[in-house]
Each structure stands twice: as structure tokens, then as C-alpha cells.
Design a protein around this motif. Structure first.
Motif, PDB file in Angstrom:
ATOM      1  N   GLU A  65       0.824  -1.212   0.000  1.00 27.67           N
ATOM      2  CA  GLU A  65       0.000   0.000   0.000  1.00 27.67           C
ATOM      3  C   GLU A  65       0.855   1.258   0.000  1.00 27.67           C
ATOM      4  O   GLU A  65       0.572   2.218  -0.722  1.00 27.67           O
ATOM      5  N   LEU A  66       1.923   1.268   0.782  1.00 33.58           N
ATOM      6  CA  LEU A  66       2.799   2.432   0.801  1.00 33.58           C
ATOM      7  C   LEU A  66       3.566   2.584  -0.507  1.00 33.58           C
ATOM      8  O   LEU A  66       3.925   3.699  -0.892  1.00 33.58           O
ATOM      9  N   ARG A  67       3.820   1.489  -1.195  1.00 34.89           N
ATOM     10  CA  ARG A  67       4.473   1.554  -2.503  1.00 34.89           C
ATOM     11  C   ARG A  67       3.537   2.059  -3.600  1.00 34.89           C
ATOM     12  O   ARG A  67       3.989   2.482  -4.657  1.00 34.89           O
ATOM     13  N   GLY A  68       2.224   1.964  -3.360  1.00 34.22           N
ATOM     14  CA  GLY A  68       1.255   2.370  -4.377  1.00 34.22           C
ATOM     15  C   GLY A  68       0.813   1.252  -5.276  1.00 34.22           C
ATOM     16  O   GLY A  68       0.197   1.515  -6.321  1.00 34.22           O
ATOM     17  N   ASP A  69       1.088  -0.022  -4.901  1.00 33.68           N
ATOM     18  CA  ASP A  69       0.694  -1.144  -5.745  1.00 33.68           C
ATOM     19  C   ASP A  69      -0.770  -1.516  -5.595  1.00 33.68           C
ATOM     20  O   ASP A  69      -1.336  -2.174  -6.478  1.00 33.68           O
ATOM     21  N   LEU A  70      -1.398  -1.137  -4.490  1.00 30.91           N
ATOM     22  CA  LEU A  70      -2.798  -1.492  -4.270  1.00 30.91           C
ATOM     23  C   LEU A  70      -3.739  -0.349  -4.627  1.00 30.91           C
ATOM     24  O   LEU A  70      -4.666  -0.520  -5.405  1.00 30.91           O
ATOM     25  N   GLY A  71      -3.486   0.818  -4.043  1.00 32.83           N
ATOM     26  CA  GLY A  71      -4.317   1.980  -4.347  1.00 32.83           C
ATOM     27  C   GLY A  71      -5.653   1.914  -3.621  1.00 32.83           C
ATOM     28  O   GLY A  71      -6.050   0.901  -3.050  1.00 32.83           O
ATOM     29  N   GLY A  72      -6.354   3.074  -3.680  1.00 36.32           N
ATOM     30  CA  GLY A  72      -7.691   3.123  -3.096  1.00 36.32           C
ATOM     31  C   GLY A  72      -7.757   3.719  -1.715  1.00 36.32           C
ATOM     32  O   GLY A  72      -8.851   3.860  -1.164  1.00 36.32           O
ATOM     33  N   THR A  73      -6.637   4.089  -1.090  1.00 36.22           N
ATOM     34  CA  THR A  73      -6.634   4.701   0.237  1.00 36.22           C
ATOM     35  C   THR A  73      -5.784   5.964   0.194  1.00 36.22           C
ATOM     36  O   THR A  73      -4.962   6.145  -0.707  1.00 36.22           O
ATOM     37  N   PRO A  74      -5.981   6.877   1.158  1.00 41.17           N
ATOM     38  CA  PRO A  74      -5.152   8.106   1.169  1.00 41.17           C
ATOM     39  C   PRO A  74      -3.667   7.838   1.331  1.00 41.17           C
ATOM     40  O   PRO A  74      -2.842   8.660   0.924  1.00 41.17           O
ATOM     41  N   LEU A  75      -3.281   6.682   1.929  1.00 41.21           N
ATOM     42  CA  LEU A  75      -1.860   6.381   2.129  1.00 41.21           C
ATOM     43  C   LEU A  75      -1.222   5.699   0.936  1.00 41.21           C
ATOM     44  O   LEU A  75      -0.031   5.406   0.966  1.00 41.21           O
ATOM     45  N   SER A  76      -1.980   5.435  -0.089  1.00 47.46           N
ATOM     46  CA  SER A  76      -1.439   4.711  -1.233  1.00 47.46           C
ATOM     47  C   SER A  76      -0.377   5.536  -1.941  1.00 47.46           C
ATOM     48  O   SER A  76      -0.607   6.675  -2.351  1.00 47.46           O
ATOM     49  N   GLY A  77       0.817   4.983  -2.068  1.00 50.24           N
ATOM     50  CA  GLY A  77       1.917   5.647  -2.753  1.00 50.24           C
ATOM     51  C   GLY A  77       2.608   6.721  -1.952  1.00 50.24           C
ATOM     52  O   GLY A  77       3.425   7.463  -2.508  1.00 50.24           O
ATOM     53  N   SER A  78       2.344   6.807  -0.626  1.00 50.66           N
ATOM     54  CA  SER A  78       2.979   7.857   0.173  1.00 50.66           C
ATOM     55  C   SER A  78       4.476   7.612   0.365  1.00 50.66           C
ATOM     56  O   SER A  78       5.214   8.542   0.657  1.00 50.66           O
ATOM     57  N   ALA A  79       4.926   6.373   0.231  1.00 53.04           N
ATOM     58  CA  ALA A  79       6.351   6.048   0.345  1.00 53.04           C
ATOM     59  C   ALA A  79       6.842   5.387  -0.935  1.00 53.04           C
ATOM     60  O   ALA A  79       7.646   4.449  -0.891  1.00 53.04           O
TER      61      ALA A  79
END
Length: 355
Positions: A65-79
Motif C-alpha cells: 500500500e505504501l508503494r502504491g501497488d494497491l491503491g484506493g486509500t489516502p496512504l497509497s503511494g505515500s512512500a
């Protein structure tokens, strides 16, 4: 290689939790149901594997989720930049997290918690005529042998060897903060001699932990102690094996952390590059949290094993304040002995490389 130390810390913590889990301890009546000591150890290993798999799965989902591979949340892709979200996640990392960690933890629990057969002395042959003439005297019960903590001299010797190896190999300037884990001895990376010296000093602390805990209890019981001091000393001597090894591991990790901070602090400027990245800090925090939790778990297990003795003392009229005073005294003595020792070993480990 970077995962080896966090992996060992997590496996040690999983073993401590499995050892103190009351649901996996042998109890009366379970043998008839087919749950003997061997199957209970296998049950503890299976429970450890399930817990580690669930925790690893949650960690993997958070990483994705932090990598942005899942998406759909405000934390998606933050790291995304920190975790290299532009590249595919390596299969080796996924297998280490989801497969190697549960397998190592469960295998360690199955091996360590498996019951051992106690050796029994052979009985001499009995003469039937002599037995009918006069009853044989009852054999004397041998006294319980006191544990011998041979790890203390070996631990001191290994610590000395490790520090001497670092003093011989670690002759060089302060580390370059631009290079990952740059240590004196090699210009392109870590020196095997310095790392070997650190590992030997850490191993010596682990081996010396039970002996140091035992002699702390002996020190408390020396002379003409009062009730609180005698109780605290006897409990420390009795629980030296149970809590000494986790305390030795905690001191070894703390010594390594202090030595690393001392070594890299001289070359770490506020406006310059950082020798430690966020992921290194995350790994160090994980190791420190696991070894601290393991020491606390061992202390709680030691307290649980003394439940019958504590209840007997309370029936005799011993006040609860005296038990609390003995616990505080044990903690203070261990801190007074282990804290300066940890700091001294950390300073001696970093001294040859900061000159």
C-alpha cells in the motif's frame, strides 16, 4: 544479509511467546486425549507459524500500500520513492517475509520445546531371598545439583577476543557517511574483521548473561541480608537461566546500537548526508522492540513460575509490599550492573575506529 538480524530477533521473540503460552503447556488429562508433550510442542509450533504468517501478511499489505501497488486509500503511494515503487517487488523479499520467517519460527519452537528424556541411573539387581529376609533400605535422595554457569568465563573471554580483533583491524579514519555501512579496514564497504569483532563481543554478552544475573543474586544475598534483600537475591539466582539469556541479548543489541551511534555520530552533520536511512532505522527499531519484548516476556514467565512460592509466602503472612520491594531491588541491581557494562563494551568497540 540485512534481514538476518531482524529475522533472528523475531524468531527469538516468537520462541519466548510460544514458551510462555499457557494453552500449549502439558496438563494433566491431555495424554488420554492424545495430546502428550510431543504433540503439545507441535501444537505450539503450528500456532507460531500461523501467527507469524498472519503478521507477515499484514506487513506485506502495508508495504504494498505504501508503494502504491494497491491503491484506493489516502496512504497509497505515500512512500513510493522510499520503497522503490517504480520497480517490481522482488520475489526473494516476499518469500523471506511470508515463507522463511514462519518456517524458521515454527521449526525453532518444535525443536526447542520438544520434551527431553531424562537419564536415569541403572538400578542394582535385587536378591529375592535377601528381600524376604529383611526389607531393603530406601535409597537416599541425592541433593539437587546447583547449576554451574560456565558461560560467564567463556563470555568474558569471547568479549575480550572480539574487542582485541576490532582494535587490531579497525585502524582507519571515521566512516564516510556517503557509503552504506562503511567501516574502517576496507574502502568499498564493511570490514569483515570489524563485523566479526562486533559479533564476537555480542556473543560474549549473550553467553555471560545467565552468569551475570546469578552473581547479581549472589551479591544481593552476601553478608547478613535482610528479608527483602535475601528474597531478591534468591529469586535472581533461581531465575538466572530463564531471564539471563534474554537480558544478554538485549545488552548485546543495545551495545551495538550505542557503538554504531558513536561511530557514525562523528561523521553525521545536520546538513550533510545521512548514514542511516529510514529503512535501517525501521530494522533497528524492530530488533530493539523484539529483544526488549523477549526480555519482558521472560521476566513474566519467571514470575508465573513462582506463583506457588508467592502464594505460600503470602499465606505465611509476608506483606505484598515486601514482594514489590524485592522486585524493585532486583530491577535496580540488574540495571546498575548491566548498564555500565553495556556502555563500556560499546565505547571499547567504537574506540579503535574513532581515533
Amino acid at each position: 544479509m540485512w534481514c538476518a538480524v531482524p529475522l533472528a530477533a523475531v524468531v527469538q521473540f516468537a520462541l519466548a511467546v510460544a514458551r510462555t503460552d499457557p494453552s500449549t503447556r502439558p496438563r494433566a488429562g491431555l495424554d488420554a486425549a492424545g495430546l502428550g508433550p510431543v504433540r503439545m510442542s507441535l501444537l505450539a509450533a503450528a500456532s507460531t507459524a500461523i501467527s507469524c504468517t498472519l503478521g507477515s501478511g499484514v506487513a506485506l499489505l502495508v508495504c504494498l500500500e505504501l508503494r502504491g501497488d494497491l491503491g484506493g486509500t489516502p496512504l497509497s503511494g505515500s512512500a513510493e520513492r522510499l520503497l522503490d515503487g517504480q520497480a517490481h517487488l522482488p520475489w526473494g523479499a516476499t518469500l523471506t517475509l511470508l515463507g522463511l520467517l514462519p518456517a524458521l519460527a515454527s521449526a525453532t519452537c518444535a525443536v526447542v520445546l520438544r520434551p527431553r528424556r531424562e537419564a536415569t541411573a541403572p538400578q542394582p539387581p535385587v536378591d529375592p531371598e535377601a528381600e524376604t529376609a529383611a526389607p531393603a533400605p530406601k535409597p537416599a535422595v541425592p541433593p539437587t545439583p546447583k547449576p554451574v554457569y560456565t558461560g560467564l568465563p567463556w563470555g568474558i573471554a569471547i568479549i575480550s577476543v572480539g574487542l582485541a580483533m576490532e582494535a587490531y583491524v579497525g585502524r582507519g579514519p571515521a566512516p564516510d557517511p556517503d557509503t552504506l555501512l562503511s567501516l574502517p579496514g576496507r574502502t568499498d564497504g564493511a570490514s569483515p574483521g570489524v563485523i566479526g569483532g562486533w559479533l564476537l563481543a555480542s556473543l560474549g554478552l549473550v553467553l555471560a548473561g545467565p552468569g551475570l544475573t546469578h552473581w547479581c543474586g549472589v551479591l544481593l544475598s552476601a553478608g547478613r541480608p535482610g528479608a527483602v534483600r535475601l528474597l531478591a537475591g534468591r529469586i535472581l539466582q533461581d531465575a538466572a537461566t530463564r531471564i539471563g539469556r534474554p537480558l544478554g541479548v538485549l545488552c548485546a543489541v543495545a551495545s551495538g546500537a550505542l557503538a554504531a551511534a558513536e561511530l557514525y555520530g562523528a561523521a553525521w552533520e545536520g546538513s550533510g548526508p545521512r548514514p542511516f536511512g529510514p529503512l535501517t532505522g525501521l530494522g533497528a527499531a524492530l530488533v530493539m522492540a523484539c529483544v526488549t519484548a523477549t526480555a519482558i516476556t521472560a521476566a513474566l514467565d519467571s514470575r508465573q513460575s513462582r506463583t506457588g512460592t508467592t502464594a505460600a509466602l503470602q499465606r505465611l503472612g509476608l506483606p505484598a509490599s515486601m514482594l514489590r520491594g524485592a522486585a524493585v531491588l532486583r530491577t535496580c541491581v540488574l540495571l546498575a550492573v548491566l548498564t555500565p557494562l553495556t556502555w563500556a563494551i560499546a565505547e571499547l568497540a567504537a574506540l579503535p575506529m574513532t581515533r
